[in-house]
Design a protein around this motif. Structure first.
Motif, PDB file in Angstrom:
ATOM      1  N   SER A  36     -21.928  -4.979  -7.657  1.00 37.72           N
ATOM      2  CA  SER A  36     -21.532  -4.504  -6.343  1.00 37.72           C
ATOM      3  C   SER A  36     -20.766  -3.213  -6.553  1.00 37.72           C
ATOM      4  O   SER A  36     -20.377  -2.889  -7.678  1.00 37.72           O
ATOM      5  N   ALA A  37     -20.558  -2.478  -5.493  1.00 33.26           N
ATOM      6  CA  ALA A  37     -19.843  -1.208  -5.601  1.00 33.26           C
ATOM      7  C   ALA A  37     -18.966  -1.010  -4.385  1.00 33.26           C
ATOM      8  O   ALA A  37     -19.267  -1.496  -3.292  1.00 33.26           O
ATOM      9  N   ILE A  38     -17.898  -0.294  -4.605  1.00 29.39           N
ATOM     10  CA  ILE A  38     -16.995   0.096  -3.528  1.00 29.39           C
ATOM     11  C   ILE A  38     -16.861   1.606  -3.607  1.00 29.39           C
ATOM     12  O   ILE A  38     -16.678   2.166  -4.700  1.00 29.39           O
ATOM     13  N   LYS A  39     -16.942   2.266  -2.474  1.00 33.55           N
ATOM     14  CA  LYS A  39     -16.784   3.708  -2.449  1.00 33.55           C
ATOM     15  C   LYS A  39     -15.408   4.016  -1.867  1.00 33.55           C
ATOM     16  O   LYS A  39     -15.054   3.510  -0.805  1.00 33.55           O
ATOM     17  N   GLY A  40     -14.641   4.824  -2.597  1.00 32.06           N
ATOM     18  CA  GLY A  40     -13.304   5.142  -2.112  1.00 32.06           C
ATOM     19  C   GLY A  40     -12.532   5.952  -3.136  1.00 32.06           C
ATOM     20  O   GLY A  40     -13.117   6.538  -4.042  1.00 32.06           O
ATOM     21  N   VAL A  41     -11.225   5.977  -2.977  1.00 31.69           N
ATOM     22  CA  VAL A  41     -10.370   6.707  -3.911  1.00 31.69           C
ATOM     23  C   VAL A  41      -9.537   5.709  -4.711  1.00 31.69           C
ATOM     24  O   VAL A  41      -9.112   4.676  -4.190  1.00 31.69           O
ATOM     25  N   TYR A  42      -9.311   6.051  -5.964  1.00 29.69           N
ATOM     26  CA  TYR A  42      -8.506   5.207  -6.839  1.00 29.69           C
ATOM     27  C   TYR A  42      -7.045   5.329  -6.443  1.00 29.69           C
ATOM     28  O   TYR A  42      -6.525   6.433  -6.246  1.00 29.69           O
ATOM     29  N   GLN A  43      -6.380   4.201  -6.362  1.00 33.57           N
ATOM     30  CA  GLN A  43      -4.955   4.190  -6.080  1.00 33.57           C
ATOM     31  C   GLN A  43      -4.264   3.338  -7.123  1.00 33.57           C
ATOM     32  O   GLN A  43      -4.814   2.336  -7.584  1.00 33.57           O
ATOM     33  N   GLU A  44      -3.057   3.755  -7.470  1.00 31.99           N
ATOM     34  CA  GLU A  44      -2.296   3.036  -8.470  1.00 31.99           C
ATOM     35  C   GLU A  44      -1.029   2.483  -7.813  1.00 31.99           C
ATOM     36  O   GLU A  44      -0.440   3.141  -6.962  1.00 31.99           O
ATOM     37  N   GLN A  45      -0.614   1.314  -8.279  1.00 31.70           N
ATOM     38  CA  GLN A  45       0.619   0.755  -7.737  1.00 31.70           C
ATOM     39  C   GLN A  45       1.789   1.587  -8.226  1.00 31.70           C
ATOM     40  O   GLN A  45       1.933   1.831  -9.427  1.00 31.70           O
ATOM     41  N   VAL A  46       2.610   2.038  -7.287  1.00 31.78           N
ATOM     42  CA  VAL A  46       3.768   2.860  -7.633  1.00 31.78           C
ATOM     43  C   VAL A  46       5.078   2.119  -7.400  1.00 31.78           C
ATOM     44  O   VAL A  46       6.149   2.646  -7.678  1.00 31.78           O
ATOM     45  N   GLY A  47       4.988   0.931  -6.875  1.00 30.55           N
ATOM     46  CA  GLY A  47       6.206   0.170  -6.642  1.00 30.55           C
ATOM     47  C   GLY A  47       5.939  -1.006  -5.734  1.00 30.55           C
ATOM     48  O   GLY A  47       4.789  -1.419  -5.564  1.00 30.55           O
ATOM     49  N   THR A  48       7.010  -1.517  -5.176  1.00 33.66           N
ATOM     50  CA  THR A  48       6.887  -2.625  -4.232  1.00 33.66           C
ATOM     51  C   THR A  48       7.771  -2.341  -3.029  1.00 33.66           C
ATOM     52  O   THR A  48       8.696  -1.526  -3.097  1.00 33.66           O
ATOM     53  N   LYS A  49       7.457  -3.018  -1.970  1.00 27.90           N
ATOM     54  CA  LYS A  49       8.243  -2.887  -0.752  1.00 27.90           C
ATOM     55  C   LYS A  49       8.594  -4.290  -0.278  1.00 27.90           C
ATOM     56  O   LYS A  49       7.765  -5.190  -0.302  1.00 27.90           O
ATOM     57  N   ARG A  50       9.830  -4.461   0.113  1.00 26.62           N
ATOM     58  CA  ARG A  50      10.288  -5.773   0.572  1.00 26.62           C
ATOM     59  C   ARG A  50       9.756  -6.059   1.967  1.00 26.62           C
ATOM     60  O   ARG A  50       9.891  -5.235   2.872  1.00 26.62           O
ATOM     61  N   LEU A  51       9.131  -7.194   2.115  1.00 27.86           N
ATOM     62  CA  LEU A  51       8.653  -7.630   3.422  1.00 27.86           C
ATOM     63  C   LEU A  51       9.567  -8.768   3.864  1.00 27.86           C
ATOM     64  O   LEU A  51       9.363  -9.927   3.482  1.00 27.86           O
ATOM     65  N   GLU A  52      10.602  -8.395   4.623  1.00 30.86           N
ATOM     66  CA  GLU A  52      11.645  -9.359   4.986  1.00 30.86           C
ATOM     67  C   GLU A  52      11.104 -10.541   5.789  1.00 30.86           C
ATOM     68  O   GLU A  52      11.550 -11.675   5.598  1.00 30.86           O
ATOM     69  N   THR A  53      10.127 -10.290   6.657  1.00 40.10           N
ATOM     70  CA  THR A  53       9.623 -11.373   7.509  1.00 40.10           C
ATOM     71  C   THR A  53       8.999 -12.506   6.704  1.00 40.10           C
ATOM     72  O   THR A  53       9.021 -13.653   7.122  1.00 40.10           O
ATOM     73  N   LEU A  54       8.424 -12.167   5.545  1.00 38.35           N
ATOM     74  CA  LEU A  54       7.823 -13.191   4.693  1.00 38.35           C
ATOM     75  C   LEU A  54       8.670 -13.474   3.460  1.00 38.35           C
ATOM     76  O   LEU A  54       8.278 -14.255   2.597  1.00 38.35           O
ATOM     77  N   ASP A  55       9.817 -12.759   3.357  1.00 38.32           N
ATOM     78  CA  ASP A  55      10.721 -12.923   2.221  1.00 38.32           C
ATOM     79  C   ASP A  55       9.971 -12.747   0.886  1.00 38.32           C
ATOM     80  O   ASP A  55      10.061 -13.574  -0.018  1.00 38.32           O
ATOM     81  N   THR A  56       9.219 -11.639   0.813  1.00 33.30           N
ATOM     82  CA  THR A  56       8.463 -11.383  -0.412  1.00 33.30           C
ATOM     83  C   THR A  56       8.307  -9.874  -0.628  1.00 33.30           C
ATOM     84  O   THR A  56       8.522  -9.086   0.302  1.00 33.30           O
ATOM     85  N   ASP A  57       7.961  -9.496  -1.837  1.00 35.77           N
ATOM     86  CA  ASP A  57       7.678  -8.092  -2.158  1.00 35.77           C
ATOM     87  C   ASP A  57       6.170  -7.885  -2.128  1.00 35.77           C
ATOM     88  O   ASP A  57       5.410  -8.721  -2.638  1.00 35.77           O
ATOM     89  N   VAL A  58       5.738  -6.771  -1.561  1.00 31.74           N
ATOM     90  CA  VAL A  58       4.312  -6.440  -1.536  1.00 31.74           C
ATOM     91  C   VAL A  58       4.113  -5.133  -2.298  1.00 31.74           C
ATOM     92  O   VAL A  58       4.991  -4.265  -2.313  1.00 31.74           O
ATOM     93  N   PRO A  59       2.973  -4.962  -2.953  1.00 29.89           N
ATOM     94  CA  PRO A  59       2.752  -3.745  -3.726  1.00 29.89           C
ATOM     95  C   PRO A  59       2.543  -2.516  -2.831  1.00 29.89           C
ATOM     96  O   PRO A  59       2.014  -2.634  -1.730  1.00 29.89           O
ATOM     97  N   VAL A  60       2.984  -1.370  -3.335  1.00 28.08           N
ATOM     98  CA  VAL A  60       2.780  -0.092  -2.650  1.00 28.08           C
ATOM     99  C   VAL A  60       1.867   0.743  -3.542  1.00 28.08           C
ATOM    100  O   VAL A  60       2.133   0.889  -4.746  1.00 28.08           O
ATOM    101  N   PHE A  61       0.789   1.269  -2.967  1.00 26.17           N
ATOM    102  CA  PHE A  61      -0.191   2.045  -3.727  1.00 26.17           C
ATOM    103  C   PHE A  61      -0.145   3.505  -3.295  1.00 26.17           C
ATOM    104  O   PHE A  61       0.176   3.819  -2.158  1.00 26.17           O
TER     105      PHE A  61
END
Ligand SMILES: [Zn+2]
Length: 137
Positions: A36-61
């Motif tokens: 399979s293939a996906i067409k798009g741009v490569y993104q790298e994780q540069v950090g995380t962001k706190r999602l207070e409503t779910l009390d968890t960290d989510v990745p930032v690309f």
């Protein structure tokens, strides 16, 4: 819709797609991958962001500079959750295992396995070419 697990053959509706890519022709493996293939741009994780409503960290690309849209190919398998769990454990086992260090064998005969070049042992040469005699100079 019922679907068969590609690994164990179980029929069911809850299937997962394993996405794999390593810049090598993985169809060398005796595994019935689909492409399979996906067409798009490569993104790298540069950090995380706190999602207070779910009390968890989510990745930032972030998109890398000069990155242009391109096609990224993947080898896929559709499997049940049990087979996915075993696949994940296999990756963990591989990562934790002691890497195989090949040493020079002195045969001067080189082979290639899954993209890695190595000097073959006399046993490997005899197994691969049973009718050929190894001659040393
Ligand atoms: Zn399965």
């Amino acid at each position: 819709m019922s679907e068969q697990c590609q690994r164990c053959g179980e029929e069911g509706e809850d299937r997962r797609t394993l996405w794999m890519a390593c810049l090598y022709e993985m169809r060398e493996l005796p595994v019935p991958f689909k492409l399979s293939a996906i067409k798009g741009v490569y993104q790298e994780q540069v950090g995380t962001k706190r999602l207070e409503t779910l009390d968890t960290d989510v990745p930032v690309f972030e998109t890398m500079p000069e990155e242009e849209e391109q096609q990224y190919r993947f080898y896929n398998l559709r499997v049940c959750k049990s087979c996915r769990a075993e696949w994940m454990q296999a990756i963990a086992n591989w990562f934790k295992a002691q890497p195989v260090k090949r040493h020079p064998t002195g045969t001067g005969v080189y082979g290639r396995k899954h993209g890695a070049v190595y000097e073959m042992s006399e046993e490997e040469i005899k197994e691969r070419w049973p009718d050929v005699e190894l001659v040393r100079k």
